[in-house]
Design an enzyme around this catalytic site. Structure first.
Site, PDB file in Angstrom:
ATOM      1  N   SER A 109      13.977   6.281   1.706  1.00  0.00           N
ATOM      2  CA  SER A 109      14.069   5.637  -0.068  1.00  0.00           C
ATOM      3  C   SER A 109      14.965   6.023  -0.839  1.00  0.00           C
ATOM      4  O   SER A 109      14.365   7.237  -0.677  1.00  0.00           O
ATOM      5  CB  SER A 109      13.395   4.402   0.057  1.00  0.00           C
ATOM      6  OG  SER A 109      13.223   4.014  -1.109  1.00  0.00           O
ATOM      7  N   TYR A 167       4.103   2.927  -1.324  1.00  0.00           N
ATOM      8  CA  TYR A 167       4.918   3.287  -0.082  1.00  0.00           C
ATOM      9  C   TYR A 167       6.174   4.323  -1.164  1.00  0.00           C
ATOM     10  O   TYR A 167       6.821   4.466   0.332  1.00  0.00           O
ATOM     11  CB  TYR A 167       6.237   1.870  -0.855  1.00  0.00           C
ATOM     12  CG  TYR A 167       7.902   1.497  -0.219  1.00  0.00           C
ATOM     13  CD1 TYR A 167       7.806   1.221   1.202  1.00  0.00           C
ATOM     14  CD2 TYR A 167       8.892   2.696  -1.086  1.00  0.00           C
ATOM     15  CE1 TYR A 167       9.483   1.440   1.201  1.00  0.00           C
ATOM     16  CE2 TYR A 167      10.522   2.393  -0.484  1.00  0.00           C
ATOM     17  CZ  TYR A 167      10.058   1.500   0.412  1.00  0.00           C
ATOM     18  OH  TYR A 167      11.677   1.586   1.155  1.00  0.00           O
TER      19      TYR A 167
END
Ligand SMILES: NC(=O)c1ccc[n+]([C@@H]2O[C@H](COP(=O)([O-])OP(=O)(O)OC[C@H]3O[C@@H](n4cnc5c(N)ncnc54)[C@H](O)[C@@H]3O)[C@@H](O)[C@H]2O)c1
Length: 249
Positions: A140, A153
């Site tokens: 990501s 995350y």
């Protein structure tokens, strides 16, 4: 990709589903894996109805045993494994570092980090026998940037890149290429959930900073993953391909 076999995790929706479709359209037989059994079966059935060769597998990627079985089932059904897109992932609960819970840390890491580790491990056991294959792991922009309240995350997604490049150097001279992709902001169930959770303003504010001025489309990750798996990327090893409309530049 005729005659080739692809495996996609988190294939019941979003980026995973679009990539599974793209593999099928490129001629590969596709194993679609997801922990949402009903949704992944519906997705595989839909593609099969369109004439593609598919297999639906219920798998929670945070369970090492289930991941081993997922890869075995794919190889049993189609005889080999050429491409894998390790995509399944979840968001963390928003909280600053002092308030994050161990339960959320373990939940997110078991899927986003350990899940990638398990998937690569069992995929590579087959690919190293074949002496061929290509793996793309889903990181990501959270894997290359900070994120307030998103440390759990972001930490896991940074870890995905570490796992990717370390395995990439081990297998590059054995016919196996391993890369990662870092999506920016894409329109999927995950972004829809952010909006539903009252984070639309935050999302809009981020969008203003995206040079391309829009959310990405899932097909734009699918085409990137297919490129990285294809022979067109034959010299691309251990690369983290950022697909973010210019956000991080
Ligand atoms: N959408 C974005 O803007 C964006 C941005 C950067 C990175 N990503 C990453 O892309 C990947 C896909 O996200 P998406 O946006 O398509 O989300 P999504 O929620 O639409 O799809 C994720 C899929 O993964 C499945 N899944 C979740 N946990 C699982 C588990 N333990 N085992 C098996 N399947 C599981 C879900 O059932 C779902 O089908 C994730 O790794 C996410 O972190 C997304």
């Amino acid at each position: 990709m005729e005659g080739k076999v692809a495996l996609v995790t988190g294939a019941a929706s979003g980026l995973g589903l679009a990539t599974a479709k793209a593999f099928a359209q490129a001629g590969a037989a596709v194993a679609l894996a997801d922990w949402d059994e009903q949704a992944v079966k519906a997705a595989a059935d839909q593609l099969a109805a369109e004439g593609y060769q598919t297999l639906a597998i219920k798998c929670d990627v945070s369970d090492d045993k289930q991941v081993e079985e997922m890869v075995s089932k794919t190889v049993q059904a189609f005889g080999r494994l050429d491409y894998a897109y390790n995509n399944a992932g979840v968001q963390n609960e928003l909280a600053e570092a002092a308030d994050q819970t161990l339960a959320d840390f373990e939940h997110v890491n078991s899927i986003n980090y350990q899940g990638i580790w398990s998937c690569m491990k069992y995929e590579l056991q087959h690919m190293r026998k074949q002496e061929s294959g290509a793996i793309v792991n889903c990181s990501s922009i959270g894997g290359i940037r900070a994120g307030a309240q998103r440390g759990v995350y972001h930490g896991a997604k940074h870890g995905v890149i570490g796992l990717t490049i370390s395995a990439a150097v081990e297998y590059a001279n054995r016919g196996i290429r391993i890369n990662s992709v870092s999506p920016g902001l894409f329109q999927t169930a995950m972004s829809d959930k952010m909006i539903a959770a009252g984070q639309k303003e935050a999302l809009d504010a981020i969008l203003q900073a995206v040079p391309i001025g829009r959310l990405g489309r899932a097909e734009e990750i699918a085409s990137t993953v297919l490129f990285l798996c294809s022979d067109a990327a034959s010299m691309v090893v251990g690369h983290n391909l950022v697909v973010d409309g210019g956000l991080t530049i």
